[in-house]
Design a protein around this motif. Structure first.
Motif, PDB file in Angstrom:
ATOM      1  N   THR A  22      -3.675   1.843   1.716  1.00 61.24           N
ATOM      2  CA  THR A  22      -2.428   1.392   1.218  1.00 61.24           C
ATOM      3  C   THR A  22      -2.181  -0.066   1.638  1.00 61.24           C
ATOM      4  O   THR A  22      -2.391  -0.497   2.682  1.00 61.24           O
ATOM      5  CB  THR A  22      -1.280   2.559   1.757  1.00 61.24           C
ATOM      6  OG1 THR A  22      -1.559   2.493   3.214  1.00 61.24           O
ATOM      7  CG2 THR A  22      -1.519   3.929   1.427  1.00 61.24           C
ATOM      8  N   CYS A  23      -1.363  -0.594   0.677  1.00 60.98           N
ATOM      9  CA  CYS A  23      -0.680  -1.810   0.805  1.00 60.98           C
ATOM     10  C   CYS A  23       0.701  -1.804   1.059  1.00 60.98           C
ATOM     11  O   CYS A  23       1.312  -1.806   0.074  1.00 60.98           O
ATOM     12  CB  CYS A  23      -1.220  -2.743  -0.384  1.00 60.98           C
ATOM     13  SG  CYS A  23      -3.152  -3.224  -0.346  1.00 60.98           S
ATOM     14  N   TYR A  24       1.167  -1.757   2.127  1.00 55.41           N
ATOM     15  CA  TYR A  24       2.727  -1.293   2.325  1.00 55.41           C
ATOM     16  C   TYR A  24       3.414  -2.589   1.818  1.00 55.41           C
ATOM     17  O   TYR A  24       4.592  -2.320   1.352  1.00 55.41           O
ATOM     18  CB  TYR A  24       2.808  -1.245   3.962  1.00 55.41           C
ATOM     19  CG  TYR A  24       4.255  -0.898   4.234  1.00 55.41           C
ATOM     20  CD1 TYR A  24       4.609   0.577   3.905  1.00 55.41           C
ATOM     21  CD2 TYR A  24       5.108  -1.824   4.657  1.00 55.41           C
ATOM     22  CE1 TYR A  24       6.071   0.994   4.345  1.00 55.41           C
ATOM     23  CE2 TYR A  24       6.427  -1.268   4.792  1.00 55.41           C
ATOM     24  CZ  TYR A  24       6.779   0.057   4.747  1.00 55.41           C
ATOM     25  OH  TYR A  24       8.118   0.303   5.122  1.00 55.41           O
ATOM     26  N   ARG A  25       3.093  -3.814   2.108  1.00 55.99           N
ATOM     27  CA  ARG A  25       3.679  -4.808   1.603  1.00 55.99           C
ATOM     28  C   ARG A  25       3.907  -5.135   0.195  1.00 55.99           C
ATOM     29  O   ARG A  25       4.942  -5.586  -0.311  1.00 55.99           O
ATOM     30  CB  ARG A  25       3.429  -6.140   2.431  1.00 55.99           C
ATOM     31  CG  ARG A  25       3.759  -5.847   3.828  1.00 55.99           C
ATOM     32  CD  ARG A  25       3.083  -7.230   4.706  1.00 55.99           C
ATOM     33  NE  ARG A  25       3.492  -6.930   6.073  1.00 55.99           N
ATOM     34  CZ  ARG A  25       3.025  -7.532   7.010  1.00 55.99           C
ATOM     35  NH1 ARG A  25       1.947  -8.637   6.774  1.00 55.99           N
ATOM     36  NH2 ARG A  25       2.770  -7.310   8.358  1.00 55.99           N
ATOM     37  N   SER A  26       3.030  -5.005  -0.379  1.00 53.11           N
ATOM     38  CA  SER A  26       2.738  -5.252  -1.904  1.00 53.11           C
ATOM     39  C   SER A  26       2.876  -4.185  -2.749  1.00 53.11           C
ATOM     40  O   SER A  26       2.909  -4.064  -4.160  1.00 53.11           O
ATOM     41  CB  SER A  26       1.391  -5.948  -2.288  1.00 53.11           C
ATOM     42  OG  SER A  26       0.139  -5.150  -1.971  1.00 53.11           O
ATOM     43  N   HIS A  27       3.026  -2.865  -2.346  1.00 51.00           N
ATOM     44  CA  HIS A  27       3.264  -1.720  -2.990  1.00 51.00           C
ATOM     45  C   HIS A  27       2.188  -1.419  -3.990  1.00 51.00           C
ATOM     46  O   HIS A  27       2.236  -1.228  -5.177  1.00 51.00           O
ATOM     47  CB  HIS A  27       4.647  -1.940  -3.885  1.00 51.00           C
ATOM     48  CG  HIS A  27       5.776  -2.461  -2.711  1.00 51.00           C
ATOM     49  ND1 HIS A  27       6.263  -1.508  -1.948  1.00 51.00           N
ATOM     50  CD2 HIS A  27       6.421  -3.551  -2.778  1.00 51.00           C
ATOM     51  CE1 HIS A  27       7.113  -2.239  -1.080  1.00 51.00           C
ATOM     52  NE2 HIS A  27       7.172  -3.664  -1.665  1.00 51.00           N
ATOM     53  N   GLN A  28       1.013  -1.345  -3.243  1.00 54.21           N
ATOM     54  CA  GLN A  28      -0.381  -1.037  -3.944  1.00 54.21           C
ATOM     55  C   GLN A  28      -1.254   0.066  -3.202  1.00 54.21           C
ATOM     56  O   GLN A  28      -0.928   0.022  -2.051  1.00 54.21           O
ATOM     57  CB  GLN A  28      -1.059  -2.276  -4.334  1.00 54.21           C
ATOM     58  CG  GLN A  28      -0.135  -3.351  -5.127  1.00 54.21           C
ATOM     59  CD  GLN A  28      -1.063  -4.710  -5.065  1.00 54.21           C
ATOM     60  OE1 GLN A  28      -1.053  -5.224  -4.004  1.00 54.21           O
ATOM     61  NE2 GLN A  28      -1.441  -5.130  -6.424  1.00 54.21           N
ATOM     62  N   PHE A  52       2.279   4.243   2.574  1.00 55.53           N
ATOM     63  CA  PHE A  52       2.123   4.322   3.959  1.00 55.53           C
ATOM     64  C   PHE A  52       0.860   4.922   4.375  1.00 55.53           C
ATOM     65  O   PHE A  52      -0.342   4.545   4.392  1.00 55.53           O
ATOM     66  CB  PHE A  52       3.157   4.383   4.643  1.00 55.53           C
ATOM     67  CG  PHE A  52       2.805   4.529   6.375  1.00 55.53           C
ATOM     68  CD1 PHE A  52       2.761   3.436   6.869  1.00 55.53           C
ATOM     69  CD2 PHE A  52       2.323   5.577   7.003  1.00 55.53           C
ATOM     70  CE1 PHE A  52       2.351   3.189   8.309  1.00 55.53           C
ATOM     71  CE2 PHE A  52       2.085   5.639   8.560  1.00 55.53           C
ATOM     72  CZ  PHE A  52       2.413   4.276   9.048  1.00 55.53           C
ATOM     73  N   GLY A  53       0.932   6.281   4.551  1.00 51.32           N
ATOM     74  CA  GLY A  53      -0.178   7.282   4.688  1.00 51.32           C
ATOM     75  C   GLY A  53      -1.180   7.519   3.501  1.00 51.32           C
ATOM     76  O   GLY A  53      -0.543   7.467   2.199  1.00 51.32           O
ATOM     77  N   ILE A  54      -2.342   7.809   3.682  1.00 52.27           N
ATOM     78  CA  ILE A  54      -3.281   8.205   2.498  1.00 52.27           C
ATOM     79  C   ILE A  54      -4.353   8.969   3.000  1.00 52.27           C
ATOM     80  O   ILE A  54      -4.829   9.002   4.322  1.00 52.27           O
ATOM     81  CB  ILE A  54      -3.783   6.954   1.770  1.00 52.27           C
ATOM     82  CG1 ILE A  54      -4.715   7.198   0.692  1.00 52.27           C
ATOM     83  CG2 ILE A  54      -4.643   6.083   2.664  1.00 52.27           C
ATOM     84  CD1 ILE A  54      -4.984   6.112  -0.269  1.00 52.27           C
ATOM     85  N   THR A  55      -4.723  10.179   2.129  1.00 50.81           N
ATOM     86  CA  THR A  55      -5.767  11.125   2.533  1.00 50.81           C
ATOM     87  C   THR A  55      -6.588  11.436   1.121  1.00 50.81           C
ATOM     88  O   THR A  55      -6.124  11.592   0.302  1.00 50.81           O
ATOM     89  CB  THR A  55      -5.205  12.244   3.391  1.00 50.81           C
ATOM     90  OG1 THR A  55      -6.232  12.748   3.917  1.00 50.81           O
ATOM     91  CG2 THR A  55      -4.563  13.159   2.313  1.00 50.81           C
ATOM     92  N   THR A  75       1.750   8.627   0.771  1.00 53.90           N
ATOM     93  CA  THR A  75       3.175   8.667   0.826  1.00 53.90           C
ATOM     94  C   THR A  75       3.764   7.709   0.333  1.00 53.90           C
ATOM     95  O   THR A  75       3.305   6.390   0.635  1.00 53.90           O
ATOM     96  CB  THR A  75       3.612   9.099   2.318  1.00 53.90           C
ATOM     97  OG1 THR A  75       3.071   7.808   3.025  1.00 53.90           O
ATOM     98  CG2 THR A  75       2.967  10.381   2.785  1.00 53.90           C
ATOM     99  N   GLU A  76       4.929   7.445  -0.198  1.00 53.27           N
ATOM    100  CA  GLU A  76       5.611   6.305  -0.682  1.00 53.27           C
ATOM    101  C   GLU A  76       6.995   6.383   0.346  1.00 53.27           C
ATOM    102  O   GLU A  76       8.068   7.072   0.007  1.00 53.27           O
ATOM    103  CB  GLU A  76       6.074   6.544  -2.104  1.00 53.27           C
ATOM    104  CG  GLU A  76       4.814   6.274  -3.019  1.00 53.27           C
ATOM    105  CD  GLU A  76       4.917   6.164  -4.330  1.00 53.27           C
ATOM    106  OE1 GLU A  76       6.345   6.268  -4.852  1.00 53.27           O
ATOM    107  OE2 GLU A  76       4.146   6.421  -5.292  1.00 53.27           O
ATOM    108  N   SER A  77       7.056   5.674   1.661  1.00 53.35           N
ATOM    109  CA  SER A  77       7.979   5.881   2.498  1.00 53.35           C
ATOM    110  C   SER A  77       9.265   5.387   1.938  1.00 53.35           C
ATOM    111  O   SER A  77      10.279   5.851   2.630  1.00 53.35           O
ATOM    112  CB  SER A  77       7.315   5.235   3.807  1.00 53.35           C
ATOM    113  OG  SER A  77       7.524   3.783   3.469  1.00 53.35           O
ATOM    114  N   ALA A  78       9.458   4.328   1.106  1.00 56.87           N
ATOM    115  CA  ALA A  78      10.739   3.855   0.804  1.00 56.87           C
ATOM    116  C   ALA A  78      11.326   4.357  -0.692  1.00 56.87           C
ATOM    117  O   ALA A  78      12.534   4.017  -1.051  1.00 56.87           O
ATOM    118  CB  ALA A  78      10.503   2.308   0.594  1.00 56.87           C
ATOM    119  N   ALA A  79      10.247   5.203  -1.231  1.00 58.88           N
ATOM    120  CA  ALA A  79      10.746   5.822  -2.395  1.00 58.88           C
ATOM    121  C   ALA A  79      10.948   7.487  -2.291  1.00 58.88           C
ATOM    122  O   ALA A  79      11.279   7.866  -3.367  1.00 58.88           O
ATOM    123  CB  ALA A  79       9.713   5.435  -3.496  1.00 58.88           C
TER     124      ALA A  79
END
Length: 293
Positions: free
Chosen positions: A69-75, A98-101, A111-115
């Motif tokens: 996951t790229c938390y800052r660039s949303h990718q 954030f998380g990925i599996t 997961t999309e923590s901010a969305a």
């Protein structure tokens, strides 16, 4: 039980680490926008992903590559074992992945923590998003359970969530208020285990949603990440306690102090050499080998 702890410098800001299909350790360098690789006993290598991307969690994918996951660039990112990286932008702006599996369906789930969403991406890069049943829930870590579901922590909702591959979402409230669950992993006992960063506890949840909580020796240690270890115990990091711990399925926990103050331990993994490896944001990977077990 004592342990041998060794530290290896790998560059600025390692945040998460995993064992890749090539038998090497792969880790995210969140501050420098790079992915690193280290074979035990070898020299670290780094691969540029992009300035400002903030690579965060990294896992092996079903296609022989590593996904992150790229938390800052949303990718969502993919990197081959040769170091070739590809980035996939998310449909939802400012999603904060954030998380990925790896899921049981041949796709990656994240997961999309901010969305307030759970996402799914195929190895070909096709993305689907599923809204959570609430706002401000802050979905954090995610893991594949033995029941065929994807389990994730809802840090701000004080709950554990599960999404099945038919996309049905269930939310299980935690007994302890304001516990702040973050890390989560499938355990050796068929249950899912997690840690509560605000309550200083480990937790266990069955496929039926039965929850058991285990207070850790240092309730102020701020446990952050958890993973199944090579010794049938669950290993976790304590960010504020500057230590790593292990808990067995009966709830007995032991902790190991890191040798350097302010190490900032975050992610960890069962390594290819039978040890536990930990990402220390102070610029190192730590190798922990329990003795006399």
């Amino acid at each position: 039980m004592p342990a041998t702890i060794e530290q290896y410098p790998v560059g600025s800001g390692p945040y998460a680490v995993t064992t890749g299909p090539d038998g090497a350790l792969w880790y995210t360098l969140v501050h420098s926008g790079r992915i690193g690789r280290l074979s035990p006993g070898g020299t670290p290598a780094g691969f540029a992903v992009g300035a400002g991307t903030g690579p965060t969690i990294i896992v092996p994918g079903p296609d022989g590559a590593l996904w992150f996951t790229c938390y800052r660039s949303h990718q969502i990112g993919r990197i081959t074992t040769a170091g070739q990286a590809t980035l996939f932008p998310l449909p939802t702006p400012q999603a904060g992945p954030f998380g990925i599996t790896a899921g049981p369906d041949g796709a990656l789930w994240f997961t999309e923590s901010a969305a307030d969403r759970i996402g799914r991406i195929t190895p070909a890069g096709e993305i689907t998003e599923f809204p959570l049943p609430g706002t401000g829930m802050f979905a954090s870590a995610i893991t594949a359970g033995t029941d065929g579901g994807l389990w994730f922590t809802l840090n701000q909702a004080n709950a554990i969530g599960r999404i099945r591959t038919d996309h049905k979402i269930t939310v299980f409230a935690l007994p302890t208020p304001k516990a702040g669950p973050v890390g989560i992993t499938a355990g050796p006992d068929g249950a899912v285990w997690f840690v509560q960063i605000l309550a200083g506890q480990a937790g266990r949840i069955t496929a039926d949603g039965d929850i058991t909580e285990f207070p850790l020796p240092d309730r102020a240690g701020r446990p952050h990440a958890i993973v199944s270890g090579p010794d049938d115990r669950l290993w976790f990091t304590e960010w504020a306690g500057n230590r790593v711990g292990a808990i067995d399925v009966s709830g007995h926990a032991e902790t190991y102090d890191l040798p350097v103050a302010g190490s900032e331990p975050h992610g960890l993994t069962a390594g290819p050499d039978g040890a536990v490896w930990v990402a220390l944001e102070n610029g190192h990977l730590a190798r922990i080998a329990p003795r006399d077990r």
